[in-house]
Write a protein that holds these residues in place. Structure first.
Motif, PDB file in Angstrom:
ATOM      1  N   SER B 302      -8.660 -33.083   8.350  1.00 23.11           N
ATOM      2  CA  SER B 302      -8.460 -31.775   8.966  1.00 23.11           C
ATOM      3  C   SER B 302      -7.436 -30.989   8.144  1.00 23.11           C
ATOM      4  O   SER B 302      -6.276 -31.365   8.076  1.00 23.11           O
ATOM      5  N   GLN B 303      -7.908 -29.915   7.525  1.00 17.23           N
ATOM      6  CA  GLN B 303      -7.083 -29.233   6.519  1.00 17.23           C
ATOM      7  C   GLN B 303      -6.046 -28.294   7.111  1.00 17.23           C
ATOM      8  O   GLN B 303      -6.260 -27.674   8.136  1.00 17.23           O
ATOM      9  N   ARG B 304      -4.933 -28.206   6.379  1.00 21.41           N
ATOM     10  CA  ARG B 304      -3.931 -27.172   6.637  1.00 21.41           C
ATOM     11  C   ARG B 304      -3.429 -26.725   5.274  1.00 21.41           C
ATOM     12  O   ARG B 304      -3.639 -27.426   4.286  1.00 21.41           O
ATOM     13  N   PRO B 305      -2.782 -25.560   5.197  1.00 23.43           N
ATOM     14  CA  PRO B 305      -2.433 -25.064   3.869  1.00 23.43           C
ATOM     15  C   PRO B 305      -1.412 -25.959   3.166  1.00 23.43           C
ATOM     16  O   PRO B 305      -0.374 -26.277   3.728  1.00 23.43           O
ATOM     17  N   GLY B 306      -1.705 -26.365   1.946  1.00 27.70           N
ATOM     18  CA  GLY B 306      -0.779 -27.101   1.098  1.00 27.70           C
ATOM     19  C   GLY B 306      -0.269 -26.154   0.042  1.00 27.70           C
ATOM     20  O   GLY B 306      -0.402 -24.937   0.205  1.00 27.70           O
ATOM     21  N   PRO B 307       0.301 -26.627  -1.034  1.00 27.19           N
ATOM     22  CA  PRO B 307       0.547 -28.042  -1.319  1.00 27.19           C
ATOM     23  C   PRO B 307       1.726 -28.589  -0.516  1.00 27.19           C
ATOM     24  O   PRO B 307       2.434 -27.815   0.122  1.00 27.19           O
ATOM     25  N   SER B 308       1.881 -29.889  -0.582  1.00 29.18           N
ATOM     26  CA  SER B 308       2.943 -30.592   0.126  1.00 29.18           C
ATOM     27  C   SER B 308       2.897 -30.248   1.620  1.00 29.18           C
ATOM     28  O   SER B 308       1.822 -30.120   2.168  1.00 29.18           O
ATOM     29  N   THR B 309       4.040 -30.095   2.261  1.00 29.42           N
ATOM     30  CA  THR B 309       4.036 -29.828   3.697  1.00 29.42           C
ATOM     31  C   THR B 309       3.353 -28.496   3.991  1.00 29.42           C
ATOM     32  O   THR B 309       2.719 -28.329   5.030  1.00 29.42           O
ATOM     33  N   GLY B 310       3.450 -27.557   3.066  1.00 29.63           N
ATOM     34  CA  GLY B 310       2.724 -26.294   3.159  1.00 29.63           C
ATOM     35  C   GLY B 310       3.039 -25.525   4.424  1.00 29.63           C
ATOM     36  O   GLY B 310       4.186 -25.314   4.768  1.00 29.63           O
ATOM     37  N   LEU B 311       1.990 -25.107   5.134  1.00 31.23           N
ATOM     38  CA  LEU B 311       2.141 -24.439   6.425  1.00 31.23           C
ATOM     39  C   LEU B 311       1.537 -25.371   7.477  1.00 31.23           C
ATOM     40  O   LEU B 311       0.339 -25.338   7.722  1.00 31.23           O
TER      41      LEU B 311
END
Lengths: 297, 577
Positions: B302-311
């Protein structure tokens, strides 16, 4: 009599933690003891989101975020880099929750402690993944309800005992290991000061009650913290260079009383409570036995 | 303002009860038989900030969070200011054009052209309880009166939410009644012509739908480590593990999560894991192991904005490159991208079978938008035929775990089956599973094993259903979307059609391998546009690589989902170019 707690504030107003958050006090006391020449490394944790919402910033020391599993590795790198630049006096601190310490971060922590870097590792233990919605961690105690051990048809609370990382660190022979909690700030600060005297890895586990995840009113945080010690659920100890010293604490409070303050233990029956009492008793006996053994050798 | 739909937004700070209030409203509408879709705008913060929850409901199809705003329930002054301001920048959400409901204590806001309705929310609430969030319930009552919903439906929802017994639910019902009656004593309902149905609808989040689909597909074990926005599935399955008769466990990290899942599938139980991009990154090594061992495994990403912790609390479709390229070497993988809660159910069920049948990883890609919004689902068909794939019987003669077959699929024995002793090795191996990588390096066997594994997906491609389209037949221009943006894309197409543009849509819920029919669907079109929520156009690149298409990219990557008018505008800009 001078204040035993330094007046210096390195944690300013403006954090965005919940009311009654134990983890914020843990940080505040740790920084008072360590002073300004400190860099902190924080993995995914409540502390990754509570240092303040833009444009506020609550800490007066630099902080670097790390991947969840990597606190031990990152502080190792920081330490060695400071040392080769002649900054041996700078405090390098890992400040991670129990998920980032007892679970995903354990390998990295253990490696850093074994290699012997001159670092501090503080585990602020709120006994679950509170930032992401109160899921169980290895450090969640037996009997607690979390969103991933919800109460179900057969009282499906957590059925495993707490993994006490400080005990693991002791078994690994880390030069300085201690447990502490926010209801005893003088004790906590004294321990950080003792740790400072050791050139090597230091590990302190700070029980940090969480009103949201333990389900108690926010004004009770200190009381819950105190009762954890006074009931024998969370014994305070200090382990220095192979010698253990357990804080002998009168236990005027029953385990039952401690449990009943928190709604996360609401579904326990008589047998469960007895089980927890027995576990607390056995752990205390184990620690006292270990104390005798290490002090006599 | 459209008469056939209503859009309500509840706005306040984190900790104000925004989401709980929004969910009560959403449930009330779904119980009235309306189609509902919700949108949750929040931050990675435990307290403060500004969050809001939007509910869109209609008797007509509702396929996105929608444009426009009829009723605002503002729980603080910032909420009043922010959502009445035409220069609002909440990532595409419309400012209010209708009615603002808030407590009379909120004053001194900038007056704009909206219908301000300060109500004595706190005063009315205090008649029944001193609990501060009780004022929200009063506001809900008023808003429901404004939309013409009957009080009985609202009170039945409140009783369900707060529990049928107890003082709290009674207090909430009374507080809602205060708001409801107060509104009607002074005002008329706003001019909506909603057609209520007599059959209530299921309101479901995409994350729950993935869990339900997995159970329908024979799930026995879900191993997951919490990470937003994949946690909604984990919570749902953990809460219902007894009802579903499944095992749910949280291991110490995602490395363990996928490896436990592989172990479980090896031992013959249908198991699945899930995470967001960060956790999936930790699974990368194990993914290749499953590919090499040919062990079925289903992964929910399930995607969320990256990179890393991102948003962490926002949406993006930025993990496609990661998912397609994860792990060293070539091995077959199937990637699915459900478009809606309904698709989440059916595709996740199917994924459970596909993994077994093709003995390879199947990855279901969703995103925060799909995982965390709720929508109504008309009907759930519990029937699903479980297909375990090629399983040998005990004591089968001359058993070879990696038998070279025409389809590439070999009989998969479960450890403990009689007479089927075999190895499963992560080194390159022969038909019996014995290693051919060290003592006896064998180039011929390497080639035959690579070919065997890589041709497994030919069967899947052949059995794929036709690609879904929308308004494509007479279209001069075609838009291609993947995953969660299908609903909003359809609505954008409707808007463009109403303006006279002949635009059609191709909806991709099978991202890899791609259905060969896509090329044909695009042929002869004036322009092929690809709409997605990421910076580089990751799906666009895949399409171009697969089909050599000339495409134009339409994108959004600020962490918020597309809105229908916004997307229509972006598409219009490109087709007029």
């Amino acid at each position: 009599m001078p204040f035993s707690i330094p007046e210096q504030e390195l944690m300013e107003p403006g954090h965005t933690a919940c009311h009654g958050c134990g983890a914020t006090l843990s940080m505040r006391y740790v920084l008072k003891a360590l002073g300004k020449d400190t860099v902190i490394s924080v993995p995914a944790a409540c502390w990754a989101v509570i240092p303040g919402a833009m444009p506020n910033r609550t800490l007066d020391v630099p902080m670097v975020y790390t991947p969840f599993a990597a606190t031990g590795a990152v502080i190792s790198g920081l330490r060695e880099a400071f040392d080769i630049q002649g900054k041996e006096d700078f405090n390098v601190v890992g400040f991670a929750g129990d998920g980032g310490t007892a679970d995903i971060g354990l390998q990295s922590l253990s490696g850093a402690m074994e290699r012997g870097h001159n670092v501090f590792y503080f585990m602020y233990d709120n006994e679950g993944y509170m930032n992401t919605g109160v899921q169980r961690s290895g450090s969640t105690p037996y009997g607690a309800i979390t969103t991933t051990t919800p109460i179900g048809k057969d009282r499906n609370f957590k059925k495993q005992n707490k993994k006490v990382v400080a005990d693991l660190m002791m078994a690994q022979g880390v030069p300085y290991v201690a447990t502490a909690t926010i209801a005893y700030p003088e004790d906590l600060i004294r321990k950080v000061n003792n740790a400072k005297k050791i050139n090597g890895p230091k590990f302190i586990q700070i029980l940090s009650p969480c009103p949201v995840g333990w389900y108690f009113p926010p004004e009770k945080s200190i009381e819950v913290s105190r009762l954890a010690v006074q009931s024998g659920i969370f014994p305070l100890y200090e382990f220095q260079n192979g010698v253990l010293k357990v804080t002998k604490q009168p236990r005027p409070v029953s385990v039952r009383e401690y449990l009943s303050m928190q709604n996360r233990f609401r579904s326990l029956d008589e047998d469960d409570i007895k089980k927890i009492e027995k576990y607390a008793e056995e752990r205390m006996e184990y620690l006292i036995g270990k104390e005798k053994e290490t002090q006599s050798s | 303002m459209r008469e056939d739909e209503v859009i309500i937004r509840v706005a306040g700070a984190a900790g104000d009860g925004v989401q709980s209030a929004g969910q009560i409203i959403a449930k009330t509408f779904s119980r009235k038989g309306l189609n509902v879709m919700t949108y949750n705008y929040y931050q990675d913060i435990v307290r403060g900030g500004q969050s809001w929850y939007q509910i869109r409901a209609s008797h007509k199809k509702v396929r996105s969070q929608g444009d426009g705003l009829d009723i605002l329930i503002a729980l603080n002054k910032d909420g009043v200011e922010r959502h009445t301001n035409p220069d609002i920048n909440e990532g595409g959400a419309s400012p209010l054009s209708g009615l603002a409901i808030f407590d009379t204590a909120i004053t001194g806001y900038t007056e704009r052209k909206v219908d301000y309705m300060p109500l004595p929310l706190v005063e009315l609430a205090s008649k029944h309880s001193s609990f501060p969030l009780m004022k929200n319930t009063v506001a809900i009552g008023a808003a429901m009166a404004a939309t013409g919903v009957d009080f009985e439906t609202l009170s039945s929802v409140i009783l369900d939410v707060f529990g049928k017994k107890g003082k709290v639910s009674e207090q909430n019902v009374n507080a809602a009644k205060e708001g409801y009656d107060h509104y009607l004593s002074k005002h008329k309902p706003i001019g909506k012509k909603l057609v209520f149905g007599d059959k209530k609808k299921y309101l479901m989040g995409g994350g729950e739908a993935v869990g339900l689909g997995a159970v329908r597909g024979g799930l026995k074990m879900y191993i997951g480590y919490p990470m937003t926005p994949a946690s909604s599935t984990l919570h749902y399955l953990a809460a219902h593990s007894k009802d579903f008769g499944i095992f749910v466990k949280i291991p110490e990290d995602e490395i363990s999560a996928l490896n436990m899942t592989i172990g479980a599938n090896y031992a013959g139980a249908r198991a699945m894991t899930g995470s967001s991009g960060g956790g999936f990154s930790l699974m990368v090594e194990a993914l290749g192991l499953a590919g090499m061992l040919e062990i079925p495994v289903v992964i929910y990403e399930s995607q969320r904005p990256g990179p890393s912790t991102g948003l962490p609390t926002k949406t993006e479709q930025g993990d496609l490159n990661l998912v397609l390229g994860a792990s060293q070497g070539d091995f077959p993988r199937i990637v699915l991208s459900p478009r809606s809660a309904e698709d989440c159910i059916s595709l996740t069920s199917e994924a459970m079978n596909l993994a077994q049948k093709y003995q390879t990883p199947v990855i279901i890609m969703s995103d925060l938008y799909l995982a965390e919004h709720s929508e109504t689902v008309d009907e759930i068909n519990p029937e699903f035929a479980i297909d375990d794939g090629d399983r040998p019987r005990d004591n089968a003669a001359d058993y070879r775990r990696y038998l070279l077959t025409k389809s590439g699929i070999s009989p998969r024995a479960i450890p403990g089956q009689k007479g089927l002793m075999h190895n499963e090795d992560s080194d390159e191996h022969d038909e019996r599973g014995d290693v051919v990588s060290d003592a006896e390096t064998d180039p011929t066997k390497r080639v035959s094993m690579m070919e065997k594994r890589m041709k497994k997906l030919d069967g899947y491609i052949a059995e794929m259903p036709q690609t879904d389209t929308y308004m494509l037949e007479d279209a001069e221009f075609v838009v291609i979307q993947w995953g969660s943006t299908a609903g909003v894309s359809e609505e954008a197409i409707d808007i463009l059609r109403s303006k006279g543009h002949k635009v059609g849509l191709i909806e991709i819920n099978r991202v890899f391998p791609l259905n060969p029919d896509i090329e044909k669907l695009c042929s002869g079109k004036k322009k092929v546009l690809v709409a997605e929520n990421n910076f580089t156009g990751q799906f666009n690149r895949l399409l171009k690589a697969e089909f050599g298409l000339k495409t134009t990219l339409v994108r959004k990557f600020n962490g918020e989902a597309f809105y229908p008018n916004e997307l229509a505008g972006l598409i219009e800009g490109e087709i007029k170019r």
